[in-house]
Write a protein that holds these residues in place. Structure first.
Motif, PDB file in Angstrom:
ATOM      1  N   ASP A 130      16.590 -33.233   2.649  1.00  0.00           N
ATOM      2  CA  ASP A 130      16.132 -32.514   1.793  1.00  0.00           C
ATOM      3  C   ASP A 130      16.826 -31.240   1.291  1.00  0.00           C
ATOM      4  OD1 ASP A 130      14.493 -31.435  -0.203  1.00  0.00           O
ATOM      5  OD2 ASP A 130      12.898 -30.666   1.190  1.00  0.00           O
ATOM      6  N   LEU A 131      17.593 -31.649   0.234  1.00  0.00           N
ATOM      7  CA  LEU A 131      18.308 -30.503  -0.527  1.00  0.00           C
ATOM      8  C   LEU A 131      17.918 -29.773  -1.488  1.00  0.00           C
ATOM      9  CD1 LEU A 131      21.895 -32.421  -0.354  1.00  0.00           C
ATOM     10  CD2 LEU A 131      20.741 -30.819   1.512  1.00  0.00           C
ATOM     11  N   GLY A 132      16.265 -29.862  -1.583  1.00  0.00           N
ATOM     12  CA  GLY A 132      15.899 -29.214  -2.719  1.00  0.00           C
ATOM     13  C   GLY A 132      15.534 -30.344  -4.117  1.00  0.00           C
ATOM     14  N   ASP A 133      15.975 -31.348  -3.862  1.00  0.00           N
ATOM     15  CA  ASP A 133      16.042 -32.262  -4.997  1.00  0.00           C
ATOM     16  C   ASP A 133      14.589 -33.333  -4.917  1.00  0.00           C
ATOM     17  OD1 ASP A 133      17.209 -33.599  -2.933  1.00  0.00           O
ATOM     18  OD2 ASP A 133      18.657 -34.564  -4.186  1.00  0.00           O
ATOM     19  N   VAL A 142      11.043 -42.555  -1.403  1.00  0.00           N
ATOM     20  CA  VAL A 142      12.360 -43.042  -2.125  1.00  0.00           C
ATOM     21  C   VAL A 142      13.452 -43.074  -1.054  1.00  0.00           C
ATOM     22  CG1 VAL A 142      14.134 -43.426  -3.897  1.00  0.00           C
ATOM     23  CG2 VAL A 142      11.676 -43.375  -4.342  1.00  0.00           C
ATOM     24  N   LYS A 143      13.708 -41.492  -0.761  1.00  0.00           N
ATOM     25  CA  LYS A 143      14.891 -41.181   0.461  1.00  0.00           C
ATOM     26  C   LYS A 143      14.544 -41.989   1.641  1.00  0.00           C
ATOM     27  CE  LYS A 143      17.669 -38.765  -0.337  1.00  0.00           C
ATOM     28  NZ  LYS A 143      19.059 -39.185  -0.446  1.00  0.00           N
ATOM     29  N   ALA A 144      13.125 -42.024   2.236  1.00  0.00           N
ATOM     30  CA  ALA A 144      13.145 -42.534   3.536  1.00  0.00           C
ATOM     31  C   ALA A 144      13.495 -43.918   3.360  1.00  0.00           C
ATOM     32  CB  ALA A 144      11.588 -42.532   3.943  1.00  0.00           C
ATOM     33  N   HIS A 145      13.007 -44.870   2.357  1.00  0.00           N
ATOM     34  CA  HIS A 145      13.355 -46.168   2.396  1.00  0.00           C
ATOM     35  C   HIS A 145      15.053 -46.123   2.284  1.00  0.00           C
ATOM     36  CE1 HIS A 145       9.959 -48.595   1.778  1.00  0.00           C
ATOM     37  NE2 HIS A 145       9.520 -47.643   0.867  1.00  0.00           N
ATOM     38  N   GLU A 146      15.808 -45.337   1.553  1.00  0.00           N
ATOM     39  CA  GLU A 146      17.238 -45.331   1.364  1.00  0.00           C
ATOM     40  C   GLU A 146      17.826 -45.030   2.845  1.00  0.00           C
ATOM     41  OE1 GLU A 146      20.220 -41.973  -0.347  1.00  0.00           O
ATOM     42  OE2 GLU A 146      18.837 -42.414  -1.603  1.00  0.00           O
ATOM     43  N   ILE A 147      17.374 -44.160   3.670  1.00  0.00           N
ATOM     44  CA  ILE A 147      18.013 -44.118   4.938  1.00  0.00           C
ATOM     45  C   ILE A 147      17.470 -44.664   6.098  1.00  0.00           C
ATOM     46  CG2 ILE A 147      18.392 -41.448   4.243  1.00  0.00           C
ATOM     47  CD1 ILE A 147      16.247 -40.619   5.962  1.00  0.00           C
TER      48      ILE A 147
END
Length: 231
Positions: A130-133, A142-147
């Motif tokens: 999480d870079l604040g975006d 979405v990020k969880a699926h990505e990683i």
């Protein structure tokens, strides 16, 4: 109903909890117990059908980060007024690392049953992604699926069995290593996973730190934190 087999005195440390035998979470619950991330109850049962509270999951994450001893020794009070003395260090550390935010009005609601997307958000932050975006909850999912944090997970509930799968997935995701060069400028490198034998650090650099540091250079080094130097 599955028969509960009580272990004898000669059971091995890596034996699964008797009530987890044959369940989908048998291996995951055993891994987490051996790593000191998620313990059995005092009756030595895992109780995978029990739902997890927000406090319980924060404790798991802090233990996963290798910061359990540090959390136990924190005396300063966290910013939330509804947190017990026993949980204070864990909650305060998670707050400082940008893993949790609370629910407003100085309340964390530690005993409330956790939502699945809350657990995902906590782990995405704990891993340094999480870079604040990211927006809640869609951006974190979405990020969880990505990683690949959600790899193999079909039931999005918050029972101990389901959340053990989420935590084990997190063990194999490289933590972000963030090197800040100056205001608005940084490089992003993949660190090692929690299960890597040469894991060099376990504390993520959160978006909160990104905003706070501004013109300093922060290099993540060491198991429990970061080294800060002038830019």
């Amino acid at each position: 109903m599955q028969q509960i087999v009580v272990k004898g005195d000669n059971s091995l440390p890596d034996d699964p909890s008797p009530d987890a035998i044959g369940k989908a979470y048998e291996e995951d619950s055993t891994i987490l117990r051996m790593l000191g991330i998620m313990d059995n109850y005092t009756d030595k049962l895992f109780k995978g059908d029990y739902v997890m509270t927000r406090e319980e999951f924060v404790r798991c994450i802090i233990s996963m980060l290798g910061l359990k001893d540090e959390a136990e020794n924190i005396k300063e009070k966290c910013s939330f007024i509804d947190v017990s003395k026993e949980a204070n260090g864990y909650i305060k550390l998670a707050e400082e690392l940008g893993i949790i935010n609370g629910n407003g009005n100085s309340m964390f609601e530690p005993d409330r049953v956790m939502k699945f997307e809350e657990g995902v958000k906590m782990l995405v932050c704990a891993l340094g992604y999480d870079l604040g975006d990211l927006s809640y909850p869609t951006g974190y999912m979405v990020k969880a699926h990505e990683i690949k944090l959600l790899k193999g997970i079909s039931e999005q509930d918050t029972t101990r069995g389901s959340m053990s799968a989420l935590l084990v997935n997190a063990l194999d995701i490289p933590m972000n290593r963030i090197i800040f060069i100056g205001p608005g400028h940084y490089t992003l490198e993949k660190g090692e996973t929690f299960r890597a034998p040469s894991n060099q650090f376990s504390s993520p650099t959160s978006a909160k730190e990104l905003a706070k540091l501004g013109s300093v250079c922060l290099i993540v080094t060491g198991k429990h934190g970061a080294k800060v130097c002038g830019a």
